[in-house]
Design a protein around this motif. Structure first.
Motif, PDB file in Angstrom:
ATOM      1  N   ASP A 192       0.838  -1.207   0.000  1.00 53.57           N
ATOM      2  CA  ASP A 192       0.000   0.000   0.000  1.00 53.57           C
ATOM      3  C   ASP A 192       0.869   1.252   0.000  1.00 53.57           C
ATOM      4  N   SER A 193       1.945   1.238   0.815  1.00 52.53           N
ATOM      5  CA  SER A 193       2.757   2.460   0.906  1.00 52.53           C
ATOM      6  C   SER A 193       3.526   2.682  -0.399  1.00 52.53           C
ATOM      7  N   LEU A 194       3.925   1.591  -1.086  1.00 57.07           N
ATOM      8  CA  LEU A 194       4.608   1.775  -2.375  1.00 57.07           C
ATOM      9  C   LEU A 194       3.606   2.186  -3.462  1.00 57.07           C
ATOM     10  N   ASP A 195       2.373   1.681  -3.392  1.00 59.42           N
ATOM     11  CA  ASP A 195       1.316   2.156  -4.315  1.00 59.42           C
ATOM     12  C   ASP A 195       1.130   3.661  -4.130  1.00 59.42           C
ATOM     13  N   LYS A 196       1.128   4.068  -2.860  1.00 58.87           N
ATOM     14  CA  LYS A 196       0.905   5.480  -2.540  1.00 58.87           C
ATOM     15  C   LYS A 196       2.033   6.351  -3.115  1.00 58.87           C
ATOM     16  N   ALA A 197       3.282   5.839  -3.010  1.00 62.70           N
ATOM     17  CA  ALA A 197       4.423   6.599  -3.545  1.00 62.70           C
ATOM     18  C   ALA A 197       4.272   6.788  -5.054  1.00 62.70           C
ATOM     19  N   VAL A 198       3.835   5.730  -5.764  1.00 63.50           N
ATOM     20  CA  VAL A 198       3.631   5.838  -7.223  1.00 63.50           C
ATOM     21  C   VAL A 198       2.511   6.834  -7.507  1.00 63.50           C
ATOM     22  N   SER A 199       1.438   6.749  -6.730  1.00 65.00           N
ATOM     23  CA  SER A 199       0.287   7.629  -6.939  1.00 65.00           C
ATOM     24  C   SER A 199       0.693   9.096  -6.764  1.00 65.00           C
ATOM     25  N   GLN A 200       1.509   9.366  -5.736  1.00 64.88           N
ATOM     26  CA  GLN A 200       1.936  10.755  -5.489  1.00 64.88           C
ATOM     27  C   GLN A 200       2.903  11.241  -6.564  1.00 64.88           C
ATOM     28  N   GLN A 201       3.870  10.370  -6.918  1.00 64.65           N
ATOM     29  CA  GLN A 201       4.876  10.748  -7.918  1.00 64.65           C
ATOM     30  C   GLN A 201       4.243  11.082  -9.258  1.00 64.65           C
ATOM     31  N   GLN A 202       3.241  10.261  -9.638  1.00 62.52           N
ATOM     32  CA  GLN A 202       2.667  10.413 -10.976  1.00 62.52           C
ATOM     33  C   GLN A 202       1.376  11.229 -10.976  1.00 62.52           C
ATOM     34  N   GLY A 203       0.930  11.650  -9.803  1.00 67.24           N
ATOM     35  CA  GLY A 203      -0.307  12.422  -9.706  1.00 67.24           C
ATOM     36  C   GLY A 203      -1.515  11.628 -10.179  1.00 67.24           C
ATOM     37  N   ILE A 204      -1.539  10.334  -9.846  1.00 69.00           N
ATOM     38  CA  ILE A 204      -2.673   9.478 -10.224  1.00 69.00           C
ATOM     39  C   ILE A 204      -3.302   8.912  -8.948  1.00 69.00           C
ATOM     40  N   GLY A 205      -4.505   8.364  -9.066  1.00 68.10           N
ATOM     41  CA  GLY A 205      -5.187   7.808  -7.897  1.00 68.10           C
ATOM     42  C   GLY A 205      -4.541   6.487  -7.476  1.00 68.10           C
ATOM     43  N   MET A 206      -4.876   6.053  -6.260  1.00 73.26           N
ATOM     44  CA  MET A 206      -4.325   4.797  -5.724  1.00 73.26           C
ATOM     45  C   MET A 206      -4.727   3.600  -6.589  1.00 73.26           C
ATOM     46  N   GLU A 207      -6.003   3.603  -7.035  1.00 68.56           N
ATOM     47  CA  GLU A 207      -6.482   2.472  -7.849  1.00 68.56           C
ATOM     48  C   GLU A 207      -5.676   2.356  -9.132  1.00 68.56           C
ATOM     49  N   GLU A 208      -5.411   3.517  -9.771  1.00 71.45           N
ATOM     50  CA  GLU A 208      -4.645   3.526 -11.018  1.00 71.45           C
ATOM     51  C   GLU A 208      -3.193   3.087 -10.751  1.00 71.45           C
ATOM     52  N   ALA A 209      -2.621   3.541  -9.643  1.00 69.50           N
ATOM     53  CA  ALA A 209      -1.245   3.149  -9.293  1.00 69.50           C
ATOM     54  C   ALA A 209      -1.175   1.635  -9.111  1.00 69.50           C
ATOM     55  N   ARG A 210      -2.180   1.089  -8.437  1.00 72.23           N
ATOM     56  CA  ARG A 210      -2.216  -0.364  -8.191  1.00 72.23           C
ATOM     57  C   ARG A 210      -2.393  -1.109  -9.508  1.00 72.23           C
ATOM     58  N   ARG A 211      -3.292  -0.592 -10.357  1.00 70.70           N
ATOM     59  CA  ARG A 211      -3.537  -1.237 -11.654  1.00 70.70           C
ATOM     60  C   ARG A 211      -2.241  -1.279 -12.475  1.00 70.70           C
ATOM     61  N   GLN A 212      -1.510  -0.156 -12.451  1.00 75.14           N
ATOM     62  CA  GLN A 212      -0.224  -0.086 -13.178  1.00 75.14           C
ATOM     63  C   GLN A 212       0.744  -1.132 -12.666  1.00 75.14           C
TER      64      GLN A 212
END
Ligand code: NAP
Length: 259
Positions: A192-212
């Protein structure tokens, strides 16, 4: 399958939740009495109670930071005899290779390399004297395939892997099997915390970060701590006596290699 380890005694580190807990649950289900550890007293006490109630084994919780000398001493003081050792600790934070200084590297090496080595040095000699032992180190897929933002993890875990490669072959003749499990992405707080880092870095939602992140895994899913734990319990079983110095990758096929 009967794993043949009922009545054995084990230590599982960093086990109030996530992968460590998955290992503790599976070992308890196989009848192993446990000492389990993590830093937050209320959480490790609750986890110990739940595991003991569910599986009918003895589970002793120890609240301590396993990456410090004092923390390890506190944990080891509760370990009467260990037939099984699962080493684990929190992973280092993500970052950029130009930013890490000596203190960052020392912290990561202490947490993800030297603490596992110190625990093996403390407990494996007793296993050798008794002629039976199992050690599983939880490392990371980053040992096989680097994760750029987790350079601290890539570095420290590669060091532990090198140590185990030599040491595992020195102790196997005394009945002790030492192996590493390399988790790919598993559905835990760490993921979850690494999903969150991707979401913040790329300015995308958590669901999209997880999907990626899931799209890079052939199974299309994250791994489950319960399945991870079952693999760990098998490596700690009687049947695993011919598995020595191996690095077992559990990543849903994410590493695209032939062997
Ligand atoms: P998690 O869900 O965040 O759980 C971490 C557990 O470790 C908690 O019980 C935590 O409790 C305990 N802990 C953390 N630091 C500790 C310390 N210094 N001393 C004692 N206990 C400590 O993490 P996880 O996903 O299970 O990950 C476990 C390990 O596998 C980490 O090193 C992680 O980097 C690695 N890994 C995980 C994944 C993944 O996708 N999940 C992939 C590759 C590698 P307290 O906070 O109360 O101490």
């Amino acid at each position: 399958m009967d794993l043949g380890i009922r009545g054995r005694r084990g230590l599982v580190c960093a086990a109030s939740k996530g992968l460590g807990r998955g290992c503790a649950e599976a070992l308890a289900a196989a009848g192993v009495d446990l000492v389990i550890n993590s830093r937050t007293e209320s959480e490790i006490a609750q986890t110990a109670q739940q595991i003991a109630d569910r599986h009918g084994v003895r589970v002793t919780p120890v609240a301590a930071d396993i990456t410090t000398d004092e923390g390890r001493a506190k944990v080891l003081a509760q370990v009467d005899q260990a037939d099984i050792l699962v080493t684990n600790a929190g992973g280092p934070p993500p970052g950029t290779w130009t930013d890490w200084n000596r203190d960052d590297f020392i912290r990561a090496i202490d947490a993800n390399m030297l603490s596992a080595i110190a625990l093996m040095q403390a407990l494996v000699p007793g296993m050798m004297d008794r002629g039976w032992g199992r050690v599983v180190n939880i490392t990371s897929q980053s040992v096989r395939s680097p994760i750029a933002v987790l350079g601290l993890s890539n570095t420290a875990r590669a060091g532990l892997t090198g140590f185990v490669a030599g040491m595992a072959r020195q102790v196997a003749g005394d009945g002790v099997c030492v192996n590493n499990i390399l988790p790919g992405i598993h559905a835990t707080d760490r993921a979850d915390s690494l999903d969150k880092a991707v979401s913040q870095q790329q300015g995308i939602g958590m669901e999209e970060a997880r999907r990626q992140r899931q799209s890079g895994i052939p199974t299309g899913t994250y791994g489950q701590p319960e399945d991870f734990g079952a693999t760990c319990a098998f490596l700690c079983s009687e049947h695993a006596k011919f598995i020595v110095g191996q690095n077992i990758l559990l990543d849903g096929g994410a590493l695209n290699v032939t062997i």
